[in-house]
Structures are given as structure tokens and as C-alpha cells.
Design a protein around this motif. Structure first.
Motif, mmCIF file in Angstrom:
data_model
loop_
_atom_site.group_PDB
_atom_site.id
_atom_site.type_symbol
_atom_site.label_atom_id
_atom_site.label_comp_id
_atom_site.label_asym_id
_atom_site.label_seq_id
_atom_site.Cartn_x
_atom_site.Cartn_y
_atom_site.Cartn_z
ATOM 1 N N MET A 228 -9.976 7.345 -4.161
ATOM 2 C CA MET A 228 -9.077 6.214 -4.031
ATOM 3 C C MET A 228 -8.687 6.070 -2.559
ATOM 4 O O MET A 228 -8.203 7.013 -1.952
ATOM 5 C CB MET A 228 -7.822 6.445 -4.887
ATOM 6 N N LYS A 229 -8.923 4.893 -2.007
ATOM 7 C CA LYS A 229 -8.573 4.708 -0.607
ATOM 8 C C LYS A 229 -7.058 4.616 -0.443
ATOM 9 O O LYS A 229 -6.331 4.302 -1.382
ATOM 10 C CB LYS A 229 -9.256 3.479 -0.024
ATOM 11 N N ALA A 230 -6.621 4.922 0.744
ATOM 12 C CA ALA A 230 -5.196 4.890 1.070
ATOM 13 C C ALA A 230 -5.048 4.368 2.496
ATOM 14 O O ALA A 230 -6.022 4.338 3.262
ATOM 15 C CB ALA A 230 -4.591 6.282 0.943
ATOM 16 N N PHE A 231 -3.852 3.976 2.828
ATOM 17 C CA PHE A 231 -3.585 3.425 4.147
ATOM 18 C C PHE A 231 -2.382 4.102 4.778
ATOM 19 O O PHE A 231 -1.407 4.416 4.091
ATOM 20 C CB PHE A 231 -3.272 1.922 4.060
ATOM 21 N N VAL A 232 -2.461 4.305 6.079
ATOM 22 C CA VAL A 232 -1.285 4.625 6.885
ATOM 23 C C VAL A 232 -0.917 3.298 7.525
ATOM 24 O O VAL A 232 -1.784 2.605 8.067
ATOM 25 C CB VAL A 232 -1.617 5.660 7.989
ATOM 26 N N TYR A 233 0.345 2.914 7.422
ATOM 27 C CA TYR A 233 0.744 1.641 8.010
ATOM 28 C C TYR A 233 1.957 1.847 8.913
ATOM 29 O O TYR A 233 2.757 2.754 8.713
ATOM 30 C CB TYR A 233 1.039 0.596 6.935
ATOM 31 N N ILE A 234 2.033 1.021 9.923
ATOM 32 C CA ILE A 234 3.145 1.057 10.862
ATOM 33 C C ILE A 234 3.759 -0.335 10.892
ATOM 34 O O ILE A 234 3.058 -1.328 11.142
ATOM 35 C CB ILE A 234 2.681 1.476 12.271
ATOM 36 N N LEU A 235 5.039 -0.387 10.591
ATOM 37 C CA LEU A 235 5.779 -1.641 10.615
ATOM 38 C C LEU A 235 6.662 -1.679 11.855
ATOM 39 O O LEU A 235 7.033 -0.639 12.392
ATOM 40 C CB LEU A 235 6.669 -1.763 9.374
ATOM 41 N N PHE A 236 7.011 -2.884 12.280
ATOM 42 C CA PHE A 236 7.932 -3.036 13.406
ATOM 43 C C PHE A 236 8.981 -4.070 13.045
ATOM 44 O O PHE A 236 8.681 -5.120 12.485
ATOM 45 C CB PHE A 236 7.192 -3.478 14.668
ATOM 46 N N ILE B 124 -4.232 2.030 9.335
ATOM 47 C CA ILE B 124 -5.457 2.815 9.357
ATOM 48 C C ILE B 124 -5.903 2.997 7.913
ATOM 49 O O ILE B 124 -5.150 3.509 7.089
ATOM 50 C CB ILE B 124 -5.226 4.204 10.002
ATOM 51 N N GLU B 125 -7.120 2.580 7.621
ATOM 52 C CA GLU B 125 -7.668 2.780 6.279
ATOM 53 C C GLU B 125 -8.267 4.178 6.203
ATOM 54 O O GLU B 125 -9.119 4.539 7.009
ATOM 55 C CB GLU B 125 -8.729 1.737 5.959
ATOM 56 N N CYS B 126 -7.796 4.950 5.250
ATOM 57 C CA CYS B 126 -8.217 6.348 5.089
ATOM 58 C C CYS B 126 -9.088 6.503 3.855
ATOM 59 O O CYS B 126 -9.106 5.650 2.974
ATOM 60 C CB CYS B 126 -6.981 7.249 4.963
ATOM 61 N N GLN B 127 -9.780 7.649 3.779
ATOM 62 C CA GLN B 127 -10.640 7.950 2.629
ATOM 63 C C GLN B 127 -9.819 8.127 1.358
ATOM 64 O O GLN B 127 -10.223 7.708 0.284
ATOM 65 C CB GLN B 127 -11.414 9.241 2.851
ATOM 66 N N ASP B 128 -8.697 8.817 1.499
ATOM 67 C CA ASP B 128 -7.895 9.140 0.324
ATOM 68 C C ASP B 128 -6.458 9.450 0.747
ATOM 69 O O ASP B 128 -6.139 9.468 1.935
ATOM 70 C CB ASP B 128 -8.511 10.320 -0.442
ATOM 71 N N LEU B 129 -5.620 9.691 -0.238
ATOM 72 C CA LEU B 129 -4.201 9.938 0.014
ATOM 73 C C LEU B 129 -3.950 11.209 0.829
ATOM 74 O O LEU B 129 -3.118 11.176 1.742
ATOM 75 C CB LEU B 129 -3.436 9.971 -1.315
ATOM 76 N N PRO B 130 -4.638 12.324 0.567
ATOM 77 C CA PRO B 130 -4.395 13.514 1.398
ATOM 78 C C PRO B 130 -4.676 13.271 2.888
ATOM 79 O O PRO B 130 -3.913 13.711 3.748
ATOM 80 C CB PRO B 130 -5.336 14.570 0.817
ATOM 81 N N GLN B 131 -5.736 12.562 3.190
ATOM 82 C CA GLN B 131 -6.033 12.255 4.586
ATOM 83 C C GLN B 131 -4.943 11.358 5.178
ATOM 84 O O GLN B 131 -4.479 11.581 6.296
ATOM 85 C CB GLN B 131 -7.400 11.570 4.723
ATOM 86 N N ALA B 132 -4.518 10.362 4.421
ATOM 87 C CA ALA B 132 -3.466 9.463 4.893
ATOM 88 C C ALA B 132 -2.176 10.233 5.160
ATOM 89 O O ALA B 132 -1.504 10.010 6.172
ATOM 90 C CB ALA B 132 -3.222 8.352 3.871
ATOM 91 N N ARG B 133 -1.846 11.148 4.280
ATOM 92 C CA ARG B 133 -0.616 11.941 4.447
ATOM 93 C C ARG B 133 -0.676 12.789 5.727
ATOM 94 O O ARG B 133 0.289 12.858 6.476
ATOM 95 C CB ARG B 133 -0.391 12.832 3.227
ATOM 96 N N LYS B 134 -1.828 13.405 5.992
ATOM 97 C CA LYS B 134 -1.976 14.216 7.209
ATOM 98 C C LYS B 134 -1.829 13.365 8.463
ATOM 99 O O LYS B 134 -1.179 13.781 9.432
ATOM 100 C CB LYS B 134 -3.332 14.923 7.214
#
Length: 98
Positions: A1-9, A55-65
Motif C-alpha cells: 500500500m503506497k503512502a505519502f509524507v506531506y508538508i503543509l504550510f 513524497i510518494e513512498c512505497q509503504d507506510l513504514p518507509q513514510a514513517r521513517k
């Protein structure tokens, strides 16, 4: 399942907020703007959040790191450089590959 890291301003607060999601990024931002996450959430302090970078990540663990790494940097300059230089995001994806 893909996951995202996002930055809001928020211009109103002149602050950044970073988070992770498995939802589509636009949907997650709308949840923040519509105050879905409760009255004690940091994003409740403003209603003008815009997507600054993601940033589009492979999965939730990668996004969390990656999210933890970004938060440890505690630097708006670092966040601005992430958006300005795409190779920085690429390097994070490699460094924190699941």
C-alpha cells in the motif's frame, strides 16, 4: 500500500506541518482544513493550510521513517530545500527503503 509524507504550510501561522497518510494527499489536506482530527490537533490553529511538498513512498513504514527524519531536522530551510531540490526527496527514498 503506497503512502505519502506531506508538508503543509500556513501563511497565517508562518509554520510548516508534516505528516503521513495512506489517503490521497488532497483528501488528507481537506480533512485538516475541515478540522476532522479534533480540536487539539496542531493544524486546527489555522484554516489556510496549503500543500507545500509531498513524497510518494512505497509503504507506510518507509513514510514513517522519512517523516521522523524530517521532523528531527527541525528546519524550515530544510523543508524549503526539499521542495526546491527534488533529488533530496529521491535520496530519502533510497536511504529509508523498506
Amino acid at each position: 500500500m503506497k503512502a505519502f509524507v506531506y508538508i503543509l504550510f500556513s501563511e497565517k501561522l508562518n509554520r510548516f506541518y508534516s505528516g503521513i497518510t495512506t489517503l490521497e494527499v488532497d483528501q488528507r489536506i481537506q480533512n485538516h482544513i475541515n478540522k476532522v482530527y479534533g480540536k487539539f490537533n496542531f493544524t486546527q490553529k489555522a484554516d489556510d493550510w496549503i500543500l507545500f511538498h509531498f513524497i510518494e513512498c512505497q509503504d507506510l513504514p518507509q513514510a514513517r521513517k522519512i517523516e521522523i527524519h524530517i521532523k528531527k531536522m527541525k528546519s524550515s530551510t530544510y523543508l524549503r530545500n526539499l521542495a526546491k531540490y527534488p533529488e533530496m526527496s529521491d535520496k530519502l527514498l533510497i536511504k529509508f527503503k523498506s
